[in-house]
Design an enzyme around this catalytic site. Structure first.
Site, short mmCIF file in Angstrom:
data_model
loop_
_atom_site.label_atom_id
_atom_site.label_comp_id
_atom_site.label_asym_id
_atom_site.label_seq_id
_atom_site.Cartn_x
_atom_site.Cartn_y
_atom_site.Cartn_z
N GLU A 165 0.84 -1.21 0.00
CA GLU A 165 0.00 0.00 0.00
C GLU A 165 0.87 1.25 0.00
O GLU A 165 0.55 2.25 -0.64
CB GLU A 165 -0.94 -0.02 1.21
CG GLU A 165 -2.01 -1.11 1.07
CD GLU A 165 -3.21 -0.89 2.00
OE1 GLU A 165 -3.01 -0.58 3.17
OE2 GLU A 165 -4.35 -1.05 1.51
N ASP A 298 -3.97 -5.88 18.22
CA ASP A 298 -2.64 -6.37 17.81
C ASP A 298 -1.85 -7.01 18.94
O ASP A 298 -0.81 -7.62 18.69
CB ASP A 298 -1.81 -5.21 17.24
CG ASP A 298 -2.40 -4.67 15.95
OD1 ASP A 298 -3.36 -5.27 15.44
OD2 ASP A 298 -1.90 -3.64 15.45
P1 NAD Z 1 3.61 -8.53 7.13
O1 NAD Z 1 4.23 -9.39 8.14
O2 NAD Z 1 2.29 -8.89 6.60
O3 NAD Z 1 4.62 -8.42 5.86
C1 NAD Z 1 6.00 -8.20 6.01
C2 NAD Z 1 6.76 -8.59 4.74
O4 NAD Z 1 8.15 -8.32 4.96
C3 NAD Z 1 6.64 -10.07 4.40
O5 NAD Z 1 6.36 -10.21 3.01
C4 NAD Z 1 8.01 -10.63 4.75
O6 NAD Z 1 8.41 -11.71 3.93
C5 NAD Z 1 8.92 -9.42 4.52
N1 NAD Z 1 10.17 -9.48 5.31
C6 NAD Z 1 10.31 -9.83 6.61
N2 NAD Z 1 11.63 -9.78 6.97
C7 NAD Z 1 12.31 -9.38 5.87
C8 NAD Z 1 13.69 -9.12 5.58
N3 NAD Z 1 14.64 -9.27 6.50
N4 NAD Z 1 14.03 -8.71 4.35
C9 NAD Z 1 13.09 -8.54 3.41
N5 NAD Z 1 11.78 -8.76 3.59
C10 NAD Z 1 11.39 -9.18 4.81
O7 NAD Z 1 3.65 -7.05 7.76
P2 NAD Z 1 2.79 -5.74 7.40
O8 NAD Z 1 2.67 -5.56 5.93
O9 NAD Z 1 3.39 -4.65 8.20
O10 NAD Z 1 1.36 -6.05 7.98
C11 NAD Z 1 1.16 -6.27 9.37
C12 NAD Z 1 -0.26 -6.77 9.61
O11 NAD Z 1 -1.18 -5.75 9.30
C13 NAD Z 1 -0.60 -7.97 8.74
O12 NAD Z 1 -1.37 -8.85 9.49
C14 NAD Z 1 -1.40 -7.36 7.62
O13 NAD Z 1 -2.33 -8.28 7.05
C15 NAD Z 1 -2.09 -6.20 8.32
N6 NAD Z 1 -2.39 -5.12 7.37
C16 NAD Z 1 -3.57 -5.18 6.70
C17 NAD Z 1 -3.89 -4.20 5.79
C18 NAD Z 1 -5.22 -4.26 5.06
O14 NAD Z 1 -6.06 -5.09 5.39
N7 NAD Z 1 -5.44 -3.43 4.05
C19 NAD Z 1 -3.00 -3.15 5.54
C20 NAD Z 1 -1.79 -3.13 6.23
C21 NAD Z 1 -1.49 -4.13 7.15
#
Ligand code: NAD
Length: 402
Positions: A165, A298
């Protein structure tokens, strides 16, 4: 008179407050938050990218506090003592409770990667989102004075929902950054470095590809299958080749960290049985060790019976948990049994900029312009569930045909 204390005025905390305030009874509520405003954490990426001003994603907590039944305290929670049934605040105050709702939200998770906390921008709250935008502006304006090419590079670390996003909003606002830098928009380079190769596993591959391809068309370069190993000032170091364990570097004026979140550190600090700040709660959302404490949003982990994995932390589930925790406290006050928490996800939709989105609603894949219309409806609904009609009228997004 029983005392109910709610910690945190995010989606879950305010939903619980709303339920409690809708019922009269022999209880008083104290709500604590470190800020005197609620903010829509689902929109932080837009503040960071500069596509929405911060004021538009926040409203004063006092707007939703009924002063006849509730006292709001602006302070930071430092410790929860479940044996003494009291909460300590940074300002030194202690708050005794009969019933407690813990809804302290998330913090950025760096997984101990060296330099990630110090050298990358975090996206945790309104202040950090504003800092990210100010940083981008300073880098671009700096380029206009001293044209070092890396100043035009923006790296998003992690391609989860937040990263995707954010990339959409950054891509949408490239013209603004280009104006600051005095260059053409195509010279602003957006990168995403991600550890895994199969992105957005919650969606089927075709749908995930749709979103990713869209971002690629907008000029985002994805480096996938490349775990980040270290962040140095202005440089991301990632694993280029796992077989040979060779690393590569990418220099960038702006590095934003979105590799995941954990629950508030207060959970660990207070001796809760937690993992990454999340407590696996009982069926009714109470702390398995203390039935008068409800843990939501959370900082809570609830198992999805379909796959025995915790539900992802989203605004949608936090709102639902807030409603259940509020009702369960009313049940306990009335001497009744608590009810079980049940959740059926309505789906999830990721926005890519203002007019595109993709995701799943019910069991149906949605994408493109209609999906962005749905996404704005989802955001307005969350705003309604915490802030009511007043906040939706003043902050809601009715620019559906934008
Ligand atoms: P996430 O954990 O969903 O994604 C993190 C990403 O970073 C993953 O793809 C992972 O593989 C990658 N990653 C982790 N360590 C890494 C590294 N060392 N190097 C490179 N890549 C690495 O985290 P988020 O996007 O912050 O989301 C957090 C929560 O909030 C989730 O449950 C998500 O579904 C939710 N969320 C939902 C919405 C929505 O519904 N529209 C929007 C934002 C967040």
């Amino acid at each position: 008179m029983k005392e109910v204390v709610i910690l945190g005025a995010g989606y879950g905390g305010l939903r619980a407050l709303h339920v409690l305030q809708s019922h009269q009874g022999e209880f008083h509520v104290t709500l604590v938050d470190r800020n005197d405003y609620h903010y829509e954490s689902t929109d932080l990426h837009e503040v960071a990218a500069g596509t929405q001003p911060a004021e538009r994603i926040q409203y004063p907590i006092e707007d939703v506090v009924n002063s006849k039944t509730t006292t709001f305290i602006k302070d930071e929670v430092t410790l929860i003592d479940r044996t003494q049934k009291q909460v300590t605040l940074k300002g030194g105050q202690t708050l005794p409770y009969d019933y407690l709702v813990v809804s302290l939200g998330f913090q950025s998770e760096t997984f101990g990667i060296p330099g990630a906390a110090e050298n990358a921008l975090q996206l945790e709250d309104v202040e950090t989102a504003k800092q990210a935008l100010a940083h981008i502006e300073a880098q671009m304006k700096g380029y206009a004075q001293d044209p070092k090419p890396e100043a035009l590079n923006i790296v998003v670390c992690g391609a989860g929902f937040t990263g995707i996003e954010l990339l959409g909003a950054l891509a949408e606002n490239k013209e603004t950054y280009a104006k600051w830098a005095g260059v053409e928009a195509k010279e602003i380079k957006l990168y995403c470095i991600e550890a895994v190769t199969r992105l957005l596993p919650m969606f089927d591959e075709k749908l995930a590809d749709y979103g990713i391809d869209h971002l690629k068309e907008w000029g985002v370069e994805f480096l996938t299958g490349k775990p980040i190993k270290e962040i140095k000032p202005g440089v991301v170091i990632y694993q280029e080749d796992a077989a040979t364990n060779t690393n590569a570097e990418l220099a960038a004026g702006t590095i934003i960290w979105t590799t995941g979140v954990s629950g508030s550190h207060v959970m660990g600090d207070s001796g809760f049985n937690q993992r990454r700040g999340r407590v696996t709660v009982a069926d009714d959302l109470s702390d398995p060790d203390h039935s008068e404490v409800f843990i939501i949003g959370d900082v809570a982990a609830v198992m999805d019976p379909d796959n025995q994995r915790p539900y992802p932390t989203t605004a949608q589930i936090a709102l639902k948990m807030g409603a259940t925790a509020g009702k369960n406290i009313l049940h306990l006050l009335a001497g009744e049994a608590t009810e079980k928490f049940t959740f059926h996800s309505l789906g999830s939709v990721a926005s890519i900029g203002n007019t595109h989105a993709f995701g799943v609603v019910g069991k149906t894949n949605v994408k493109g312009y209609p999906a962005s219309f749905i996404k704005k409806g989802i955001l307005d609904r969350s705003l309604f569930e915490t802030g009511g009609v007043k906040e939706v009228l003043s902050k809601g997004r009715f620019d559906f045909y934008h």
